[in-house]
Design an enzyme around this catalytic site. Structure first.
Site, PDB file in Angstrom:
ATOM      1  N   CYS A  28       0.827  -1.209   0.000  1.00  0.00           N
ATOM      2  CA  CYS A  28       0.000   0.000   0.000  1.00  0.00           C
ATOM      3  C   CYS A  28       0.867   1.267   0.000  1.00  0.00           C
ATOM      4  O   CYS A  28       1.542   1.551   0.994  1.00  0.00           O
ATOM      5  CB  CYS A  28      -0.921  -0.044   1.221  1.00  0.00           C
ATOM      6  SG  CYS A  28      -1.745   1.487   1.620  1.00  0.00           S
ATOM      7  N   CYS A  31       0.098   3.831   2.691  1.00  0.00           N
ATOM      8  CA  CYS A  31       0.533   3.290   3.990  1.00  0.00           C
ATOM      9  C   CYS A  31       2.014   3.582   4.216  1.00  0.00           C
ATOM     10  O   CYS A  31       2.431   3.897   5.330  1.00  0.00           O
ATOM     11  CB  CYS A  31       0.302   1.780   4.061  1.00  0.00           C
ATOM     12  SG  CYS A  31      -1.425   1.279   3.928  1.00  0.00           S
TER      13      CYS A  31
END
Length: 102
Positions: A28, A31
């Protein structure tokens, strides 16, 4: 320091005091942008516990909380969820949220 937690120890690790958990995954992009912000805040707040959970390795807890997008950050106070934030959060946004519940 941001402590890595799992499905097995999530409740124990987040049941007392103010705890911010960053739900993330290695693949991600947002993230990976969020992680250094959380780590920086962990150095600034001695009275807040900072944790992170890899959603791929620990699917049970994110499923229980209905997490469908990451990063998702959950702030718990004495075991109760007081804030859920979906998507990248800036340092100032997170500080404001933490201080609101301190």
């Amino acid at each position: 320091m941001v402590e890595e937690i799992t499905d097995q120890n999530f409740e124990d690790e987040t049941s007392q005091g103010l705890v911010l958990t960053d739900f993330w995954a290695t693949w991600c992009g947002p993230c990976r942008m969020q992680a250094p912000v959380v780590e920086k805040l962990a150095e600034q707040y001695d009275d807040v516990k900072f944790t992170k959970m890899d959603v791929d390795a620990n699917p049970k807890t994110p499923n229980e909380f209905g997490i469908q997008a990451i990063p998702t950050l959950i702030l718990k106070k004495d075991g109760q969820i007081v804030e859920t934030m979906v998507g990248y959060q800036s340092e100032s946004q997170l500080k404001q949220t933490i201080e609101k519940h301190s």
